[in-house]
Design a protein around this motif. Structure first.
Motif, PDB file in Angstrom:
ATOM      1  N   ILE A 181       5.342  -5.307   5.828  1.00 56.87           N
ATOM      2  CA  ILE A 181       5.128  -6.507   6.639  1.00 56.87           C
ATOM      3  C   ILE A 181       4.373  -6.114   7.898  1.00 56.87           C
ATOM      4  CG2 ILE A 181       7.315  -6.322   7.911  1.00 56.87           C
ATOM      5  CD1 ILE A 181       7.523  -9.407   7.719  1.00 56.87           C
ATOM      6  N   SER A 182       3.466  -6.989   8.325  1.00 55.81           N
ATOM      7  CA  SER A 182       2.705  -6.729   9.545  1.00 55.81           C
ATOM      8  C   SER A 182       2.329  -8.067  10.165  1.00 55.81           C
ATOM      9  CB  SER A 182       1.447  -5.899   9.238  1.00 55.81           C
ATOM     10  OG  SER A 182       0.590  -6.601   8.363  1.00 55.81           O
ATOM     11  N   ARG A 183       1.865  -7.992  11.402  1.00 60.72           N
ATOM     12  CA  ARG A 183       1.458  -9.228  12.051  1.00 60.72           C
ATOM     13  C   ARG A 183       0.216  -8.988  12.887  1.00 60.72           C
ATOM     14  NH1 ARG A 183       6.421 -11.302  14.944  1.00 60.72           N
ATOM     15  NH2 ARG A 183       5.014 -12.956  15.613  1.00 60.72           N
ATOM     16  N   ASP A 184      -0.580 -10.019  12.993  1.00 61.14           N
ATOM     17  CA  ASP A 184      -1.769 -10.011  13.840  1.00 61.14           C
ATOM     18  C   ASP A 184      -1.654 -11.242  14.732  1.00 61.14           C
ATOM     19  OD1 ASP A 184      -4.283 -10.188  15.023  1.00 61.14           O
ATOM     20  OD2 ASP A 184      -5.342  -9.574  13.217  1.00 61.14           O
ATOM     21  N   ASN A 185      -1.137 -11.034  15.926  1.00 62.78           N
ATOM     22  CA  ASN A 185      -0.910 -12.178  16.818  1.00 62.78           C
ATOM     23  C   ASN A 185      -2.217 -12.840  17.241  1.00 62.78           C
ATOM     24  OD1 ASN A 185       1.860 -11.978  16.683  1.00 62.78           O
ATOM     25  ND2 ASN A 185       2.043 -10.744  18.545  1.00 62.78           N
ATOM     26  N   ALA A 186      -3.288 -12.067  17.274  1.00 58.38           N
ATOM     27  CA  ALA A 186      -4.583 -12.662  17.630  1.00 58.38           C
ATOM     28  C   ALA A 186      -5.022 -13.688  16.587  1.00 58.38           C
ATOM     29  CB  ALA A 186      -5.635 -11.573  17.775  1.00 58.38           C
ATOM     30  N   LYS A 187      -4.625 -13.440  15.334  1.00 59.04           N
ATOM     31  CA  LYS A 187      -4.956 -14.372  14.257  1.00 59.04           C
ATOM     32  C   LYS A 187      -3.803 -15.320  13.960  1.00 59.04           C
ATOM     33  CE  LYS A 187      -8.307 -11.355  11.970  1.00 59.04           C
ATOM     34  NZ  LYS A 187      -8.702 -10.686  10.708  1.00 59.04           N
ATOM     35  N   ASN A 188      -2.711 -15.154  14.721  1.00 56.26           N
ATOM     36  CA  ASN A 188      -1.554 -16.026  14.524  1.00 56.26           C
ATOM     37  C   ASN A 188      -1.056 -15.992  13.086  1.00 56.26           C
ATOM     38  OD1 ASN A 188       0.118 -17.553  16.204  1.00 56.26           O
ATOM     39  ND2 ASN A 188      -0.809 -19.491  15.604  1.00 56.26           N
ATOM     40  N   THR A 189      -1.027 -14.795  12.538  1.00 53.49           N
ATOM     41  CA  THR A 189      -0.726 -14.631  11.115  1.00 53.49           C
ATOM     42  C   THR A 189       0.173 -13.420  10.884  1.00 53.49           C
ATOM     43  OG1 THR A 189      -2.848 -15.624  10.505  1.00 53.49           O
ATOM     44  CG2 THR A 189      -1.737 -14.326   8.811  1.00 53.49           C
ATOM     45  N   VAL A 190       1.066 -13.563   9.928  1.00 52.21           N
ATOM     46  CA  VAL A 190       1.901 -12.456   9.460  1.00 52.21           C
ATOM     47  C   VAL A 190       1.563 -12.201   7.995  1.00 52.21           C
ATOM     48  CG1 VAL A 190       4.269 -11.746   8.948  1.00 52.21           C
ATOM     49  CG2 VAL A 190       3.739 -12.871  11.120  1.00 52.21           C
ATOM     50  N   TYR A 191       1.569 -10.942   7.611  1.00 54.15           N
ATOM     51  CA  TYR A 191       1.197 -10.559   6.262  1.00 54.15           C
ATOM     52  C   TYR A 191       2.357  -9.855   5.557  1.00 54.15           C
ATOM     53  CZ  TYR A 191      -3.404 -11.195   8.356  1.00 54.15           C
ATOM     54  OH  TYR A 191      -4.487 -11.707   9.018  1.00 54.15           O
ATOM     55  N   LEU A 192       2.338  -9.937   4.248  1.00 55.95           N
ATOM     56  CA  LEU A 192       3.256  -9.154   3.424  1.00 55.95           C
ATOM     57  C   LEU A 192       2.425  -8.493   2.326  1.00 55.95           C
ATOM     58  CD1 LEU A 192       6.254  -8.385   2.994  1.00 55.95           C
ATOM     59  CD2 LEU A 192       6.345 -10.195   1.256  1.00 55.95           C
ATOM     60  N   GLN A 193       2.201  -7.202   2.474  1.00 58.17           N
ATOM     61  CA  GLN A 193       1.489  -6.432   1.459  1.00 58.17           C
ATOM     62  C   GLN A 193       2.487  -5.993   0.416  1.00 58.17           C
ATOM     63  OE1 GLN A 193      -1.901  -5.669   1.157  1.00 58.17           O
ATOM     64  NE2 GLN A 193      -1.287  -4.851  -0.839  1.00 58.17           N
ATOM     65  N   MET A 194       2.245  -6.377  -0.815  1.00 58.90           N
ATOM     66  CA  MET A 194       3.167  -6.077  -1.904  1.00 58.90           C
ATOM     67  C   MET A 194       2.469  -5.189  -2.921  1.00 58.90           C
ATOM     68  SD  MET A 194       4.968  -9.816  -2.379  1.00 58.90           S
ATOM     69  CE  MET A 194       3.526 -10.534  -3.139  1.00 58.90           C
ATOM     70  N   ASN A 195       2.963  -3.980  -3.071  1.00 59.90           N
ATOM     71  CA  ASN A 195       2.404  -3.024  -4.018  1.00 59.90           C
ATOM     72  C   ASN A 195       3.422  -2.702  -5.108  1.00 59.90           C
ATOM     73  OD1 ASN A 195       0.082  -2.831  -2.363  1.00 59.90           O
ATOM     74  ND2 ASN A 195       0.988  -1.156  -1.189  1.00 59.90           N
ATOM     75  N   SER A 196       2.957  -2.110  -6.167  1.00 62.17           N
ATOM     76  CA  SER A 196       3.821  -1.704  -7.285  1.00 62.17           C
ATOM     77  C   SER A 196       4.734  -2.856  -7.709  1.00 62.17           C
ATOM     78  CB  SER A 196       4.656  -0.483  -6.883  1.00 62.17           C
ATOM     79  OG  SER A 196       3.843   0.598  -6.499  1.00 62.17           O
ATOM     80  N   LEU A 197       4.148  -3.991  -7.887  1.00 60.17           N
ATOM     81  CA  LEU A 197       4.935  -5.178  -8.196  1.00 60.17           C
ATOM     82  C   LEU A 197       5.626  -5.071  -9.551  1.00 60.17           C
ATOM     83  CD1 LEU A 197       2.526  -7.821  -6.711  1.00 60.17           C
ATOM     84  CD2 LEU A 197       4.949  -7.611  -6.127  1.00 60.17           C
ATOM     85  N   LYS A 198       6.812  -5.652  -9.606  1.00 61.91           N
ATOM     86  CA  LYS A 198       7.635  -5.633 -10.810  1.00 61.91           C
ATOM     87  C   LYS A 198       7.899  -7.067 -11.268  1.00 61.91           C
ATOM     88  CE  LYS A 198      10.120  -1.616  -8.981  1.00 61.91           C
ATOM     89  NZ  LYS A 198      11.460  -1.079  -8.605  1.00 61.91           N
ATOM     90  N   PRO A 199       8.209  -7.256 -12.524  1.00 58.67           N
ATOM     91  CA  PRO A 199       8.530  -8.607 -12.992  1.00 58.67           C
ATOM     92  C   PRO A 199       9.644  -9.260 -12.183  1.00 58.67           C
ATOM     93  CG  PRO A 199       8.156  -7.184 -14.860  1.00 58.67           C
ATOM     94  CD  PRO A 199       8.143  -6.299 -13.634  1.00 58.67           C
ATOM     95  N   GLU A 200      10.583  -8.478 -11.712  1.00 61.78           N
ATOM     96  CA  GLU A 200      11.696  -9.044 -10.933  1.00 61.78           C
ATOM     97  C   GLU A 200      11.277  -9.494  -9.543  1.00 61.78           C
ATOM     98  OE1 GLU A 200      11.621  -6.091 -12.554  1.00 61.78           O
ATOM     99  OE2 GLU A 200      12.732  -4.538 -11.415  1.00 61.78           O
ATOM    100  N   ASP A 201      10.029  -9.236  -9.152  1.00 57.70           N
ATOM    101  CA  ASP A 201       9.509  -9.762  -7.886  1.00 57.70           C
ATOM    102  C   ASP A 201       8.998 -11.195  -8.044  1.00 57.70           C
ATOM    103  OD1 ASP A 201       8.098  -6.524  -7.314  1.00 57.70           O
ATOM    104  OD2 ASP A 201       9.896  -7.367  -6.368  1.00 57.70           O
ATOM    105  N   THR A 202       8.974 -11.679  -9.257  1.00 56.29           N
ATOM    106  CA  THR A 202       8.523 -13.049  -9.504  1.00 56.29           C
ATOM    107  C   THR A 202       9.414 -14.039  -8.777  1.00 56.29           C
ATOM    108  OG1 THR A 202       7.577 -12.503 -11.654  1.00 56.29           O
ATOM    109  CG2 THR A 202       8.187 -14.806 -11.287  1.00 56.29           C
ATOM    110  N   ALA A 203       8.803 -14.877  -7.960  1.00 49.59           N
ATOM    111  CA  ALA A 203       9.558 -15.834  -7.148  1.00 49.59           C
ATOM    112  C   ALA A 203       8.581 -16.678  -6.342  1.00 49.59           C
ATOM    113  CB  ALA A 203      10.502 -15.099  -6.193  1.00 49.59           C
TER     114      ALA A 203
END
Length: 123
Positions: A70-92
């Motif tokens: 998780i990261s944030r860029d306050n200048a862009k007023n945005t928060v990110y969630l980088q998701m790697n090595s995704l698994k079927p159980e991450d489906t949601a």
């Protein structure tokens, strides 16, 4: 209008990556801790990751540690969630939410919620 808008969801194969974005409109995220929640079919919504308003403190659910960032860029007023090595159980459906207090799983403490973005991990 004060709102959070998620984007970046989609269909990805196991082992793949996605980056979710949570953009605020009508207010600034500087003073808010942001948590990503997710809800899989037939399951309760759960907290995935949180970042404090100063950006220096983050937390992760055990199920995503080492794979999500998780990261944030306050200048862009945005928060990110980088998701790697995704698994079927991450489906949601993934939601972002903002609170002026602190990172927690107590949903009533969150003032703003996005509409959610679907993440499907499947071959």
């Amino acid at each position: 209008q004060l709102q959070l808008v998620e984007s970046g969801g989609g269909l990805v194969q196991p082992g793949g990556s996605l980056r979710l974005s949570c953009a605020a409109s009508g207010f600034t995220l500087d003073h808010y801790a942001i948590t990503w929640f997710r809800q899989a079919p037939g399951k309760e919504r759960e907290g995935v990751s949180c970042i404090r308003n100063n950006g220096g403190s983050t937390s992760y659910a055990d199920s995503v540690k080492g794979r999500f960032t998780i990261s944030r860029d306050n200048a862009k007023n945005t928060v990110y969630l980088q998701m790697n090595s995704l698994k079927p159980e991450d489906t949601a459906i993934y939601y972002c939410a903002a609170t002026t207090t602190y990172c927690s799983g107590y949903e009533l403490s969150y003032s703003y919620w996005g509409q959610g973005t679907q993440v499907t991990v499947s071959s």
